[in-house]
Design an enzyme around this catalytic site. Structure first.
Site, PDB file in Angstrom:
ATOM      1  N   MET A   1       0.843  -1.203   0.000  1.00 12.50           N
ATOM      2  CA  MET A   1       0.000   0.000   0.000  1.00 12.50           C
ATOM      3  C   MET A   1       0.877   1.251   0.000  1.00 12.50           C
ATOM      4  O   MET A   1       0.393   2.362   0.283  1.00 12.50           O
ATOM      5  CB  MET A   1      -0.941  -0.010   1.199  1.00 12.50           C
ATOM      6  CG  MET A   1      -1.915  -1.194   1.143  1.00 12.50           C
ATOM      7  SD  MET A   1      -3.421  -0.925   2.056  1.00 12.50           S
ATOM      8  CE  MET A   1      -2.795  -0.646   3.692  1.00 12.50           C
ATOM      9  N   GLY A   2       2.171   1.081  -0.284  1.00 12.04           N
ATOM     10  CA  GLY A   2       3.060   2.242  -0.380  1.00 12.04           C
ATOM     11  C   GLY A   2       3.551   2.713   0.971  1.00 12.04           C
ATOM     12  O   GLY A   2       3.469   1.984   1.960  1.00 12.04           O
TER      13      GLY A   2
ATOM     14  N   HIS B   1       9.218  -3.559   3.334  1.00 10.29           N
ATOM     15  CA  HIS B   1       8.778  -3.772   1.954  1.00 10.29           C
ATOM     16  C   HIS B   1       9.974  -4.121   1.069  1.00 10.29           C
ATOM     17  O   HIS B   1       9.873  -4.979   0.190  1.00 10.29           O
ATOM     18  CB  HIS B   1       8.126  -2.501   1.393  1.00 10.29           C
ATOM     19  CG  HIS B   1       6.872  -2.084   2.097  1.00 10.29           C
ATOM     20  ND1 HIS B   1       6.775  -0.927   2.833  1.00 10.29           N
ATOM     21  CD2 HIS B   1       5.647  -2.663   2.162  1.00 10.29           C
ATOM     22  CE1 HIS B   1       5.552  -0.800   3.316  1.00 10.29           C
ATOM     23  NE2 HIS B   1       4.841  -1.846   2.937  1.00 10.29           N
TER      24      HIS B   1
ATOM     25  N   GLN C   1     -10.360  -2.838   1.825  1.00 10.22           N
ATOM     26  CA  GLN C   1      -9.895  -3.536   3.029  1.00 10.22           C
ATOM     27  C   GLN C   1      -9.914  -2.657   4.280  1.00 10.22           C
ATOM     28  O   GLN C   1      -9.498  -3.083   5.349  1.00 10.22           O
ATOM     29  CB  GLN C   1      -8.512  -4.135   2.797  1.00 10.22           C
ATOM     30  CG  GLN C   1      -7.367  -3.140   2.712  1.00 10.22           C
ATOM     31  CD  GLN C   1      -6.074  -3.808   2.280  1.00 10.22           C
ATOM     32  OE1 GLN C   1      -5.937  -4.280   1.162  1.00 10.22           O
ATOM     33  NE2 GLN C   1      -5.107  -3.868   3.189  1.00 10.22           N
TER      34      GLN C   1
ATOM     35  N   GLY D   1       4.699 -10.393   3.838  1.00  3.62           N
ATOM     36  CA  GLY D   1       5.490 -10.369   5.067  1.00  3.62           C
ATOM     37  C   GLY D   1       4.849 -11.158   6.199  1.00  3.62           C
ATOM     38  O   GLY D   1       3.627 -11.186   6.340  1.00  3.62           O
TER      39      GLY D   1
ATOM     40  N   SER E   1       6.680  -0.455   9.937  1.00  5.00           N
ATOM     41  CA  SER E   1       5.295  -0.356   9.474  1.00  5.00           C
ATOM     42  C   SER E   1       5.062   1.040   8.916  1.00  5.00           C
ATOM     43  O   SER E   1       5.586   2.027   9.455  1.00  5.00           O
ATOM     44  CB  SER E   1       4.348  -0.595  10.654  1.00  5.00           C
ATOM     45  OG  SER E   1       3.042  -0.188  10.314  1.00  5.00           O
TER      46      SER E   1
ATOM     47  N   ARG F   1       2.452   2.588   9.260  1.00  3.75           N
ATOM     48  CA  ARG F   1       1.684   3.299  10.293  1.00  3.75           C
ATOM     49  C   ARG F   1       2.583   3.855  11.403  1.00  3.75           C
ATOM     50  O   ARG F   1       2.114   4.660  12.206  1.00  3.75           O
ATOM     51  CB  ARG F   1       0.597   2.395  10.870  1.00  3.75           C
ATOM     52  CG  ARG F   1      -0.536   2.116   9.881  1.00  3.75           C
ATOM     53  CD  ARG F   1      -1.734   1.425  10.515  1.00  3.75           C
ATOM     54  NE  ARG F   1      -2.889   1.422   9.630  1.00  3.75           N
ATOM     55  CZ  ARG F   1      -3.228   0.403   8.821  1.00  3.75           C
ATOM     56  NH1 ARG F   1      -2.509  -0.697   8.820  1.00  3.75           N
ATOM     57  NH2 ARG F   1      -4.291   0.495   8.040  1.00  3.75           N
TER      58      ARG F   1
END
Ligand code: AMP
Length: 282
Positions: free
Chosen positions: A30-31, A37, A61, A148, A186, A188
């Site tokens: 999702m970038g 990543h 999602q 992952g 992450s 986030r």
């Protein structure tokens, strides 16, 4: 690196690669790319002739009260990172390209594996994931796809529908990339203030404590979950969503821990929901 934004462009790109007899590796993201990543990209690079990454914040999602709008979008920086690990092409569609008017087909993995852990907290989440991953695998004509361990339940769900729907792709799971202080990388994490980032270290610390207890012979599931919970309670900024151990990859309930036990946690630090896990090993 080729930038593909339409369905036609990725279909043509994949057809060309196939015509040349090349194997295709797909890495869906999702970038807001980070080292986690890039580990996936490197695995794909080592295993496949052509590596296609996708950067798509998938609306289906996210739940209605989740962070779809706020999710970090930084495509230019993402492209630089993808180039640095020699990705061949990036697929970056608009939501309307993936879900045009009249769209009404979803992949719904029923049963226990989608009802627990993140599935219990995020209704519809895995339906959105399974749908978009199916579409991406088809579009990219992927021979290999890379995910992952950070999202270990997601890997179980993806392997399930790939088997059930007879999709001709091999699913690879790549270990969790962490910062030096243990924090699981992450997208986030960008939401966290410096104080919250410090508090977030409690996630990996709590899992490490359980791992150490397991190495010292503790096999009782409730005791291992208790060790994690106790550690998390020491951090005032942490609010537990779940602390759970299951057999991995089946996600079946367990009474005794063994070397294929997944210990998974979801914890809110302030407003940010973080997940982490370990697979126990002696
Ligand atoms: P996301 O962009 O968060 O949807 O993640 C895209 C892929 O990268 C998923 O397969 C994730 O499991 C994987 N991933 C995210 N964070 C990490 C990490 N810290 N280590 C390894 N893989 C990760």
């Amino acid at each position: 690196m080729e930038i593909l934004t339409t369905l036609q462009a990725i279909k043509d790109y994949a057809a060309q690669a196939k015509k040349q007899g090349k194997s295709i590796g797909l890495v869906p993201t999702m970038g807001a790319l980070h080292e986690g990543h890039l580990t996936l990209m490197r695995e794909a690079r080592a295993k496949c002739d052509i590596v296609i990454a996708s950067v798509f914040v998938n609306p289906t999602q996210f739940g209605p009260n989740e962070d779809y709008d706020a999710y970090p979008r930084q495509f230019a920086a993402d492209c630089e990172k993808l180039e640095s690990v020699n990705v061949d092409a990036v697929f970056h569609p608009e939501p309307a390209e993936m879900y045009p008017e009249g769209y009404c087909t979803y992949v719904n993995v029923e049963g226990d594996i989608t009802h627990k852990l993140c599935g219990a907290q995020r209704p519809g989440h895995f339906r959105g994931v399974a749908t978009v991953v199916t579409k991406l695998i088809n579009l990219a004509r992927a021979d290999e796809a890379f995910f992952g361990q950070k999202d270990a339940q997601q890997v179980t769900v993806i392997r399930r529908f790939v088997e059930d729907l007879n999709i001709n792709v091999h699913i690879n799971m790549v270990p969790i990339a962490r910062e030096e202080n243990g924090l699981a990388r992450s997208s986030r994490n960008t939401y966290l203030s410096p104080a919250e980032k410090e508090a977030a270290l409690v996630l990996s610390r709590s899992l490490k404590a359980a791992k150490a207890a397991f190495a010292n012979g503790e096999r009782e599931i409730s005791a291992l979950e208790h060790i994690v919970t106790e550690e998390l309670h020491k951090e005032p900024m942490a609010n537990i969503d779940y602390v759970k151990a299951y057999a991995y990859p089946s996600l079946k309930p367990l009474t005794e821990a063994s070397e294929d036990t997944l210990l998974a946690i979801a914890v809110k630090i302030g407003k940010t929901r973080l997940i982490d896990n370990v697979i126990l090993s002696a």
